[in-house]
Design a protein around this motif. Sequence first.
Motif, PDB file in Angstrom:
ATOM      1  N   PHE A  71      37.544  -0.137  27.847  1.00 34.44           N
ATOM      2  CA  PHE A  71      35.992  -0.257  28.364  1.00 34.44           C
ATOM      3  C   PHE A  71      35.206  -1.137  27.500  1.00 34.44           C
ATOM      4  CE2 PHE A  71      37.839   3.617  30.282  1.00 34.44           C
ATOM      5  CZ  PHE A  71      37.296   3.414  31.760  1.00 34.44           C
ATOM      6  N   SER A  72      34.154  -1.594  28.017  1.00 32.87           N
ATOM      7  CA  SER A  72      33.215  -2.222  27.045  1.00 32.87           C
ATOM      8  C   SER A  72      31.515  -2.019  27.087  1.00 32.87           C
ATOM      9  CB  SER A  72      33.440  -3.973  27.109  1.00 32.87           C
ATOM     10  OG  SER A  72      32.568  -4.760  26.288  1.00 32.87           O
ATOM     11  N   ILE A  73      31.049  -1.815  25.978  1.00 29.22           N
ATOM     12  CA  ILE A  73      29.609  -1.459  26.137  1.00 29.22           C
ATOM     13  C   ILE A  73      28.920  -2.907  26.048  1.00 29.22           C
ATOM     14  CG2 ILE A  73      27.552  -0.489  25.303  1.00 29.22           C
ATOM     15  CD1 ILE A  73      29.479   1.829  24.555  1.00 29.22           C
ATOM     16  N   ILE A  74      28.221  -3.296  26.867  1.00 30.34           N
ATOM     17  CA  ILE A  74      27.507  -4.530  26.682  1.00 30.34           C
ATOM     18  C   ILE A  74      25.873  -4.206  26.587  1.00 30.34           C
ATOM     19  CG2 ILE A  74      26.863  -6.913  27.509  1.00 30.34           C
ATOM     20  CD1 ILE A  74      29.546  -6.767  29.044  1.00 30.34           C
ATOM     21  N   GLU A  75      25.094  -4.549  25.385  1.00 28.75           N
ATOM     22  CA  GLU A  75      23.827  -4.283  25.073  1.00 28.75           C
ATOM     23  C   GLU A  75      23.012  -5.563  25.720  1.00 28.75           C
ATOM     24  OE1 GLU A  75      22.653  -2.308  21.379  1.00 28.75           O
ATOM     25  OE2 GLU A  75      20.837  -3.521  21.516  1.00 28.75           O
ATOM     26  N   VAL A  76      22.290  -5.075  26.243  1.00 29.28           N
ATOM     27  CA  VAL A  76      21.286  -6.471  26.810  1.00 29.28           C
ATOM     28  C   VAL A  76      19.765  -6.143  26.454  1.00 29.28           C
ATOM     29  CG1 VAL A  76      22.643  -7.044  28.691  1.00 29.28           C
ATOM     30  CG2 VAL A  76      20.746  -5.478  29.246  1.00 29.28           C
ATOM     31  N   ALA A 120      17.603   2.014  25.825  1.00 31.85           N
ATOM     32  CA  ALA A 120      18.124   3.155  26.097  1.00 31.85           C
ATOM     33  C   ALA A 120      19.087   3.704  24.958  1.00 31.85           C
ATOM     34  CB  ALA A 120      18.975   3.166  27.294  1.00 31.85           C
ATOM     35  N   GLY A 121      19.515   2.691  23.911  1.00 24.60           N
ATOM     36  CA  GLY A 121      20.472   3.097  23.013  1.00 24.60           C
ATOM     37  C   GLY A 121      21.033   1.809  22.123  1.00 24.60           C
ATOM     38  N   HIS A 122      21.883   2.008  21.637  1.00 26.13           N
ATOM     39  CA  HIS A 122      22.491   0.837  21.055  1.00 26.13           C
ATOM     40  C   HIS A 122      24.016   0.912  21.138  1.00 26.13           C
ATOM     41  CE1 HIS A 122      18.665   0.222  18.942  1.00 26.13           C
ATOM     42  NE2 HIS A 122      18.746   1.417  18.551  1.00 26.13           N
ATOM     43  N   ALA A 123      24.678  -0.159  21.211  1.00 26.31           N
ATOM     44  CA  ALA A 123      26.088  -0.568  21.993  1.00 26.31           C
ATOM     45  C   ALA A 123      27.047   0.201  20.589  1.00 26.31           C
ATOM     46  CB  ALA A 123      26.260  -1.967  22.224  1.00 26.31           C
ATOM     47  N   HIS A 124      26.686  -0.446  19.405  1.00 31.11           N
ATOM     48  CA  HIS A 124      27.861   0.066  18.689  1.00 31.11           C
ATOM     49  C   HIS A 124      27.766   1.479  18.356  1.00 31.11           C
ATOM     50  CE1 HIS A 124      28.365  -4.015  18.223  1.00 31.11           C
ATOM     51  NE2 HIS A 124      27.271  -4.167  17.511  1.00 31.11           N
ATOM     52  N   SER A 125      26.692   2.142  18.153  1.00 27.07           N
ATOM     53  CA  SER A 125      26.462   3.579  17.857  1.00 27.07           C
ATOM     54  C   SER A 125      27.063   4.514  19.351  1.00 27.07           C
ATOM     55  CB  SER A 125      25.199   4.078  17.423  1.00 27.07           C
ATOM     56  OG  SER A 125      24.480   3.876  18.133  1.00 27.07           O
ATOM     57  N   LEU A 126      26.804   3.835  20.413  1.00 22.15           N
ATOM     58  CA  LEU A 126      27.328   4.624  21.347  1.00 22.15           C
ATOM     59  C   LEU A 126      28.731   4.624  21.591  1.00 22.15           C
ATOM     60  CD1 LEU A 126      26.648   6.128  24.081  1.00 22.15           C
ATOM     61  CD2 LEU A 126      26.271   4.009  25.075  1.00 22.15           C
ATOM     62  N   ALA A 127      29.350   3.320  21.126  1.00 21.47           N
ATOM     63  CA  ALA A 127      30.820   3.106  21.394  1.00 21.47           C
ATOM     64  C   ALA A 127      31.389   4.143  20.306  1.00 21.47           C
ATOM     65  CB  ALA A 127      31.156   2.091  20.793  1.00 21.47           C
ATOM     66  N   GLU A 128      30.920   4.292  19.009  1.00 26.43           N
ATOM     67  CA  GLU A 128      31.580   5.326  17.906  1.00 26.43           C
ATOM     68  C   GLU A 128      31.279   6.543  18.438  1.00 26.43           C
ATOM     69  OE1 GLU A 128      33.075   4.352  15.503  1.00 26.43           O
ATOM     70  OE2 GLU A 128      32.719   2.428  16.095  1.00 26.43           O
ATOM     71  N   GLU A 129      30.282   6.925  19.336  1.00 26.18           N
ATOM     72  CA  GLU A 129      30.244   8.302  19.890  1.00 26.18           C
ATOM     73  C   GLU A 129      31.305   8.768  20.892  1.00 26.18           C
ATOM     74  OE1 GLU A 129      28.274  11.157  19.176  1.00 26.18           O
ATOM     75  OE2 GLU A 129      27.581   9.911  17.593  1.00 26.18           O
ATOM     76  N   ILE A 145      37.628   1.528  23.722  1.00 23.79           N
ATOM     77  CA  ILE A 145      36.271   1.092  23.763  1.00 23.79           C
ATOM     78  C   ILE A 145      35.813  -0.004  22.851  1.00 23.79           C
ATOM     79  CG2 ILE A 145      35.212   2.921  22.702  1.00 23.79           C
ATOM     80  CD1 ILE A 145      33.103   2.952  25.194  1.00 23.79           C
ATOM     81  N   ARG A 146      35.087  -0.959  23.277  1.00 24.56           N
ATOM     82  CA  ARG A 146      34.640  -2.118  22.264  1.00 24.56           C
ATOM     83  C   ARG A 146      33.053  -2.288  22.754  1.00 24.56           C
ATOM     84  NH1 ARG A 146      38.884  -0.951  20.438  1.00 24.56           N
ATOM     85  NH2 ARG A 146      40.276  -2.493  19.604  1.00 24.56           N
ATOM     86  N   SER A 147      32.321  -2.828  21.870  1.00 30.20           N
ATOM     87  CA  SER A 147      30.832  -3.080  21.976  1.00 30.20           C
ATOM     88  C   SER A 147      30.455  -4.624  21.604  1.00 30.20           C
ATOM     89  CB  SER A 147      30.164  -1.859  21.305  1.00 30.20           C
ATOM     90  OG  SER A 147      30.505  -1.930  19.958  1.00 30.20           O
TER      91      SER A 147
END
Length: 327
Positions: free
Chosen positions: A163-168, A224-233, A242-244
């Motif tokens: 899964f990948s979180i992409i922050e825009v 709404a949030g930050h990709a790296h910290s959300l991925a860590e959570e 998961i990657r971000s």
Amino acid sequence: MKKIAILTSGGDAPGMNAAIRAAVRYAIYVDMEVIGIARGYQGLLDEQMYNMDMRSVADIIQRGGTILRTARCPEFVTKEGQKKGVEILRKNDIDGVIVIGGDGSFMGAKALSELGIPTIGIPGTIDNDLAYTDYSIGFDTACNTILDAINKIRDTMTSHERFSIIEVMGRHCGDLALYTGVGGGAEIIIVPEHKLDIEKVCEKMRDSKKRGKMSGIILLAEGAGHAHSLAEEIKKHGEFSIRSSVLGHLQRGGSPSMKDRYLGTNMGVYAVKLLEQGIGNRIVGIRDNKFYDMDIVEGCAMKKEFNIDLYNLAGIVARNNMITIGN
Ligand code: F6P
């Protein structure tokens, strides 16, 4: 009006150059003199101004950024700064001003209007967070840049079953995430307009895995949030690979899309036409595919409505209905 000035302010947006080019060329066509103010309101306070002619806007329609350059100017938020700006405009015999920018820039434009300088605002921001217009210049190009990134990231996520979180970007507005989530087929879209519920995100990822879908795109709006910290959570659950990625300022650059050149060109001419008729204190927008203008005070007071229909539609068309709806 005989002499007008134009400035770009706040975050730059692809298509601003198309608007500058059109405004300058139309103004010269109707025998107006055009002054370019460099570096936004900061340049106004520093009197960084120069005459613009036909050639000064040649070869710019295809360029991202703004040839006038831009800045964020805390001094212009103060009454003293605004008064100083008006004095400088009067000293230089400027009859009207065109401001291209987002909500912060429009507050400056409103102040100029209220202090007696006929001013026209043109919406230029990738955030698309201005309530009175369906689209702002730069939004479409930024969306296309994000889509390109989603496509590329999806290739590798699918191969690795991740899964990948992409922050825009988008500041407090979820439009960039919402529209590109729809266009890029994101499995989950997280926007500031709805509270982020990490447990719910995990639940949907879990459901997806159960159905055999091992990868997916989670599109996260920066508000709404930050990709790296959300991925860590999410990693803490120990269930997901998961990657971000944070796309950052690459979203603001690049050659403007056809749509942004079209918006820029039409809005640039529209703004000059208003000043030509002696009309100020308006903002130019597009509503239901028609260019229009409205009172600057009224427009600035409007609250952006979140496109809930598109959000719900995204939930339906996302495979497995994985979107986070209505927290
Ligand atoms: O308003 C445009 C924007 O790109 C926002 O999406 C983002 O939050 C902000 O500007 C970043 O500002 P700066 O380039 O000053 O860091």
